[in-house]
Design a protein around this motif. Sequence first.
Motif, PDB file in Angstrom:
ATOM      1  N   TYR A  12      44.094  39.891  31.324  1.00 12.83           N
ATOM      2  CA  TYR A  12      43.653  38.959  32.344  1.00 12.83           C
ATOM      3  C   TYR A  12      42.520  39.703  33.405  1.00 12.83           C
ATOM      4  CZ  TYR A  12      47.588  35.597  31.370  1.00 12.83           C
ATOM      5  OH  TYR A  12      48.266  34.924  30.978  1.00 12.83           O
ATOM      6  N   VAL A  13      41.596  39.097  33.748  1.00 10.96           N
ATOM      7  CA  VAL A  13      40.229  39.702  34.302  1.00 10.96           C
ATOM      8  C   VAL A  13      39.975  38.961  35.581  1.00 10.96           C
ATOM      9  CG1 VAL A  13      38.120  40.543  33.683  1.00 10.96           C
ATOM     10  CG2 VAL A  13      39.709  40.423  31.905  1.00 10.96           C
ATOM     11  N   THR A  14      40.045  39.751  36.480  1.00  9.13           N
ATOM     12  CA  THR A  14      39.443  38.978  37.757  1.00  9.13           C
ATOM     13  C   THR A  14      38.015  39.592  37.864  1.00  9.13           C
ATOM     14  OG1 THR A  14      40.119  41.033  39.170  1.00  9.13           O
ATOM     15  CG2 THR A  14      41.788  39.136  39.092  1.00  9.13           C
ATOM     16  N   THR A  15      37.218  38.664  38.611  1.00  8.43           N
ATOM     17  CA  THR A  15      35.786  38.929  38.966  1.00  8.43           C
ATOM     18  C   THR A  15      35.398  38.538  40.478  1.00  8.43           C
ATOM     19  OG1 THR A  15      35.033  36.502  38.328  1.00  8.43           O
ATOM     20  CG2 THR A  15      35.536  38.309  36.462  1.00  8.43           C
ATOM     21  N   ALA A  16      34.228  38.786  40.741  1.00  4.25           N
ATOM     22  CA  ALA A  16      33.704  38.436  41.994  1.00  4.25           C
ATOM     23  C   ALA A  16      32.303  37.729  42.098  1.00  4.25           C
ATOM     24  CB  ALA A  16      33.580  40.010  42.859  1.00  4.25           C
ATOM     25  N   ALA A  17      32.010  37.112  43.174  1.00  6.33           N
ATOM     26  CA  ALA A  17      30.944  36.599  43.295  1.00  6.33           C
ATOM     27  C   ALA A  17      30.419  36.919  44.501  1.00  6.33           C
ATOM     28  CB  ALA A  17      30.998  34.980  43.634  1.00  6.33           C
ATOM     29  N   LYS A  18      30.347  37.943  44.631  1.00  8.21           N
ATOM     30  CA  LYS A  18      29.476  38.798  46.032  1.00  8.21           C
ATOM     31  C   LYS A  18      27.959  38.702  45.714  1.00  8.21           C
ATOM     32  CE  LYS A  18      31.064  41.646  48.262  1.00  8.21           C
ATOM     33  NZ  LYS A  18      31.515  41.409  49.866  1.00  8.21           N
ATOM     34  N   PHE A  19      27.116  38.915  46.638  1.00 14.57           N
ATOM     35  CA  PHE A  19      25.697  39.088  47.000  1.00 14.57           C
ATOM     36  C   PHE A  19      25.092  38.007  46.218  1.00 14.57           C
ATOM     37  CE2 PHE A  19      27.794  43.386  46.402  1.00 14.57           C
ATOM     38  CZ  PHE A  19      27.861  43.825  47.843  1.00 14.57           C
ATOM     39  N   PRO A  31      25.659  33.853  40.961  1.00 11.35           N
ATOM     40  CA  PRO A  31      25.915  32.345  40.752  1.00 11.35           C
ATOM     41  C   PRO A  31      27.243  32.337  39.546  1.00 11.35           C
ATOM     42  CG  PRO A  31      24.283  33.229  39.044  1.00 11.35           C
ATOM     43  CD  PRO A  31      24.594  34.446  39.978  1.00 11.35           C
ATOM     44  N   ALA A  32      27.663  31.152  39.639  1.00  7.67           N
ATOM     45  CA  ALA A  32      28.734  30.679  38.948  1.00  7.67           C
ATOM     46  C   ALA A  32      28.248  31.021  37.402  1.00  7.67           C
ATOM     47  CB  ALA A  32      28.936  29.141  38.999  1.00  7.67           C
ATOM     48  N   PRO A  33      29.377  31.360  36.774  1.00  4.87           N
ATOM     49  CA  PRO A  33      30.949  31.470  36.799  1.00  4.87           C
ATOM     50  C   PRO A  33      31.633  32.464  37.579  1.00  4.87           C
ATOM     51  CG  PRO A  33      30.568  32.120  34.761  1.00  4.87           C
ATOM     52  CD  PRO A  33      29.125  31.956  35.196  1.00  4.87           C
ATOM     53  N   ALA A  34      30.540  33.321  38.332  1.00  4.93           N
ATOM     54  CA  ALA A  34      30.978  34.389  39.104  1.00  4.93           C
ATOM     55  C   ALA A  34      32.290  34.080  39.979  1.00  4.93           C
ATOM     56  CB  ALA A  34      30.207  35.063  39.863  1.00  4.93           C
ATOM     57  N   GLY A  35      33.184  35.025  39.990  1.00  7.84           N
ATOM     58  CA  GLY A  35      34.655  34.716  40.927  1.00  7.84           C
ATOM     59  C   GLY A  35      35.437  33.879  40.035  1.00  7.84           C
ATOM     60  N   THR A  36      35.220  33.791  38.769  1.00  5.00           N
ATOM     61  CA  THR A  36      36.183  32.930  37.725  1.00  5.00           C
ATOM     62  C   THR A  36      37.298  34.234  37.343  1.00  5.00           C
ATOM     63  OG1 THR A  36      34.951  31.213  37.081  1.00  5.00           O
ATOM     64  CG2 THR A  36      36.560  31.816  35.761  1.00  5.00           C
ATOM     65  N   THR A  37      38.470  33.632  37.251  1.00  5.65           N
ATOM     66  CA  THR A  37      39.312  34.618  36.308  1.00  5.65           C
ATOM     67  C   THR A  37      39.722  34.185  35.093  1.00  5.65           C
ATOM     68  OG1 THR A  37      40.669  34.964  38.513  1.00  5.65           O
ATOM     69  CG2 THR A  37      41.736  35.552  36.681  1.00  5.65           C
ATOM     70  N   TYR A  38      39.512  35.355  34.282  1.00  5.02           N
ATOM     71  CA  TYR A  38      39.558  35.077  32.634  1.00  5.02           C
ATOM     72  C   TYR A  38      40.752  35.649  32.156  1.00  5.02           C
ATOM     73  CZ  TYR A  38      34.563  34.039  33.394  1.00  5.02           C
ATOM     74  OH  TYR A  38      33.402  33.367  33.760  1.00  5.02           O
ATOM     75  N   LYS A  39      41.047  34.992  30.808  1.00  6.27           N
ATOM     76  CA  LYS A  39      42.100  35.674  29.835  1.00  6.27           C
ATOM     77  C   LYS A  39      41.212  36.129  28.597  1.00  6.27           C
ATOM     78  CE  LYS A  39      43.653  31.458  27.837  1.00  6.27           C
ATOM     79  NZ  LYS A  39      44.869  30.521  27.351  1.00  6.27           N
ATOM     80  N   VAL A  40      41.663  37.110  28.118  1.00  2.00           N
ATOM     81  CA  VAL A  40      40.970  37.680  26.932  1.00  2.00           C
ATOM     82  C   VAL A  40      42.198  37.924  26.046  1.00  2.00           C
ATOM     83  CG1 VAL A  40      39.586  39.237  25.781  1.00  2.00           C
ATOM     84  CG2 VAL A  40      39.024  39.036  28.117  1.00  2.00           C
ATOM     85  N   THR A  41      41.861  37.312  24.810  1.00  7.22           N
ATOM     86  CA  THR A  41      42.918  36.985  23.575  1.00  7.22           C
ATOM     87  C   THR A  41      42.148  37.576  22.397  1.00  7.22           C
ATOM     88  OG1 THR A  41      42.304  34.784  23.094  1.00  7.22           O
ATOM     89  CG2 THR A  41      44.111  35.162  24.385  1.00  7.22           C
ATOM     90  N   GLY A  42      43.097  38.150  21.610  1.00  5.02           N
ATOM     91  CA  GLY A  42      42.746  38.872  20.066  1.00  5.02           C
ATOM     92  C   GLY A  42      42.307  40.064  20.036  1.00  5.02           C
ATOM     93  N   LEU A  43      42.766  40.588  21.141  1.00  9.34           N
ATOM     94  CA  LEU A  43      42.618  42.324  21.336  1.00  9.34           C
ATOM     95  C   LEU A  43      43.214  43.078  20.339  1.00  9.34           C
ATOM     96  CD1 LEU A  43      41.831  42.272  25.167  1.00  9.34           C
ATOM     97  CD2 LEU A  43      40.174  42.557  23.614  1.00  9.34           C
ATOM     98  N   ASN A  44      44.338  42.538  19.678  1.00  7.95           N
ATOM     99  CA  ASN A  44      45.095  43.348  18.777  1.00  7.95           C
ATOM    100  C   ASN A  44      45.711  44.746  19.916  1.00  7.95           C
ATOM    101  OD1 ASN A  44      45.026  41.822  16.529  1.00  7.95           O
ATOM    102  ND2 ASN A  44      42.906  42.695  16.307  1.00  7.95           N
ATOM    103  N   ALA A  45      46.040  44.296  20.841  1.00  9.27           N
ATOM    104  CA  ALA A  45      46.726  45.254  21.806  1.00  9.27           C
ATOM    105  C   ALA A  45      47.733  44.711  22.666  1.00  9.27           C
ATOM    106  CB  ALA A  45      45.586  46.080  22.637  1.00  9.27           C
ATOM    107  N   LYS A  46      48.379  45.681  23.345  1.00  8.54           N
ATOM    108  CA  LYS A  46      49.453  45.174  24.055  1.00  8.54           C
ATOM    109  C   LYS A  46      49.501  46.024  25.422  1.00  8.54           C
ATOM    110  CE  LYS A  46      52.732  42.711  21.101  1.00  8.54           C
ATOM    111  NZ  LYS A  46      53.994  42.325  20.811  1.00  8.54           N
ATOM    112  N   GLY A  47      49.977  45.633  26.553  1.00  5.14           N
ATOM    113  CA  GLY A  47      50.102  46.410  27.640  1.00  5.14           C
ATOM    114  C   GLY A  47      51.474  46.368  28.255  1.00  5.14           C
ATOM    115  N   TYR A  48      51.665  46.537  29.437  1.00  2.00           N
ATOM    116  CA  TYR A  48      52.896  46.735  30.405  1.00  2.00           C
ATOM    117  C   TYR A  48      52.834  45.858  31.336  1.00  2.00           C
ATOM    118  CZ  TYR A  48      53.200  51.218  28.040  1.00  2.00           C
ATOM    119  OH  TYR A  48      53.054  52.382  27.000  1.00  2.00           O
TER     120      TYR A  48
END
Length: 321
Positions: free
Chosen positions: A287-294, A297-314
């Motif tokens: 999961y990725v957070t972003t900002a729309a500072k300064f 333009p859109a899609p700045a500030g959107t939160t994303y999910k990234v799949t298919g990385l073949n990795a796991k976290g905690y």
Amino acid sequence: MHTITITLIALAALCRATMSYKVEPLPDSYAALGEGPHWDEARQSLYYVDLEAGVLLRYDYAQNKIYRTQIEGESFAGFVLPIAGNSQEFAVGCERRTVIVQWDGVSPKAKVVRTLFEVQPEFKENRLNDAKTDPQGRFFGGTMRYVGDEFEHRHGELYRWVAGGNVSLVKSDVGISNGLAWDEKAKKFYYIDTTDYEVKSYDYNFETGVASNPKVIFNLRKTSPKDHLLPDGMTIDTEGNIYVATFNGATIFKVNPSTGKVLLEIKLPTKQITSVAFGGPNLDILYVTTAAKFGQPAPAGTTYKVTGLNAKGYPGVGLKI
């Protein structure tokens, strides 16, 4: 012929591992300054903040839906950390105070019920920024100047807080206290001060919570100051690789901290990437957070999910209080 076939299969597997990731927006996930993603395994929810609005957000995985709440009387929410053993209380950074906020995860209003601790009361132009809990549930977080030039005025500090104890200073001379991650296998703590343009590793004693022997392991300085990429939030996968978000870089770097080698660049459709956290039922969604500072333009500030990385976290760890 057999060797050639094996080589081609290996190359194909390598391409899949490095090029097959998919970036998708979460629905209704906008935050002007999204920050501090924390995956709560028990609730199968991603918590994060809209930092300069005093807003908490919760993405419910099962519902594929965002809930948001305004903290009454507060204009900042630097981070959100669920409290261990209490499903409706969260530690939140409000200016220089770490407060306990009561929220049911659904209601549009939330209340501060008490203050855990305050830092730097004399520095009115400072605020708490990123914070996390270590694997034992200790608080680590730091401050930055939010009025004026934080690159010039390095008045920030990094702190540790343990239930029943006082705040202790981990590091002074900090510009923007930012990303944090721990590796229990390697006995390491990783830390980012954005104004240093680098990631440092520390030897970490998981029994005492003491970090020592800082060493630069990843450097984002360029030849020209205008080219500097700003390292922001950070997370780690189960193989010990770190994922470094770059503010103004539209990129997350997957880095081997032992060698400093970039293993993968994850490209996003907006520039100001603020932080990252693994989550999802299998802990394999980034999961990725972003900002729309300064004026971004859109899609700045959107939160994303990234799949298919073949990795796991905690999963995130609840704060013990």
